[in-house]
Design a protein around this motif. Structure first.
Motif, PDB file in Angstrom:
ATOM      1  N   GLU A 123      34.135  36.557  37.846  1.00 11.33           N
ATOM      2  CA  GLU A 123      35.087  36.757  36.756  1.00 11.33           C
ATOM      3  C   GLU A 123      34.888  38.119  36.111  1.00 11.33           C
ATOM      4  N   ARG A 138      42.191  42.724  35.478  1.00  4.63           N
ATOM      5  CA  ARG A 138      43.046  41.563  35.686  1.00  4.63           C
ATOM      6  C   ARG A 138      42.212  40.293  35.616  1.00  4.63           C
ATOM      7  N   THR A 139      42.732  39.316  34.936  1.00  9.66           N
ATOM      8  CA  THR A 139      42.107  38.007  34.837  1.00  9.66           C
ATOM      9  C   THR A 139      43.198  36.983  35.090  1.00  9.66           C
ATOM     10  N   CYS A 140      43.164  36.371  36.235  1.00 10.69           N
ATOM     11  CA  CYS A 140      44.186  35.383  36.621  1.00 10.69           C
ATOM     12  C   CYS A 140      45.588  35.967  36.518  1.00 10.69           C
ATOM     13  N   GLY A 141      45.757  37.235  36.920  1.00 16.95           N
ATOM     14  CA  GLY A 141      47.065  37.855  36.923  1.00 16.95           C
ATOM     15  C   GLY A 141      47.487  38.474  35.615  1.00 16.95           C
ATOM     16  N   ARG A 142      46.693  38.289  34.556  1.00 12.48           N
ATOM     17  CA  ARG A 142      47.053  38.863  33.253  1.00 12.48           C
ATOM     18  C   ARG A 142      46.256  40.129  33.002  1.00 12.48           C
ATOM     19  N   GLN A 143      46.853  41.066  32.311  1.00  7.69           N
ATOM     20  CA  GLN A 143      46.152  42.295  31.951  1.00  7.69           C
ATOM     21  C   GLN A 143      45.247  42.034  30.759  1.00  7.69           C
ATOM     22  N   ARG A 144      44.045  42.617  30.783  1.00 12.47           N
ATOM     23  CA  ARG A 144      43.159  42.527  29.629  1.00 12.47           C
ATOM     24  C   ARG A 144      43.624  43.500  28.569  1.00 12.47           C
ATOM     25  N   ARG A 145      43.404  43.134  27.325  1.00 10.44           N
ATOM     26  CA  ARG A 145      43.759  44.004  26.209  1.00 10.44           C
ATOM     27  C   ARG A 145      42.830  45.209  26.212  1.00 10.44           C
TER      28      ARG A 145
END
Length: 87
Positions: A15, A23-30
């Motif tokens: 992770e 990317r974390t599960c397809g989402r961009q990190r802030r």
């Protein structure tokens, strides 16, 4: 240079590497907030007076520093943890 922030468990290597790539599960990190020296100075002065902020004080400080209330809340949480580690 994959450095741990100390918040992840050692078993979370996969992770952590995915998060490092943004990317974390397809989402961009802030993106990490880059505080100005003036903002940090004001935050530190406020922290010296009081370690915990109420909703009203947090709202006023956020408006004065042009930051979100969540950024203020997170900064204070992190600063208290830093103080705890130093003690």
């Amino acid at each position: 240079a994959d450095e741990s922030s100390g918040y992840e468990s050692e078993s979370a290597g996969a992770e952590r590497s995915a998060a490092a790539e943004g990317r974390t599960c397809g989402r961009q990190r802030r993106a990490r907030t880059a505080f100005t020296s003036e903002q940090i100075c004001r935050l530190e002065k406020t922290f010296q007076r009081q370690k915990y902020l109420g909703a009203t004080e947090r709202r006023k400080l956020a408006a004065a520093l042009q930051l979100s209330e969540i950024q203020i809340k997170t900064w204070f949480q992190n600063r208290r943890m830093k103080l705890k580690r130093q003690i």
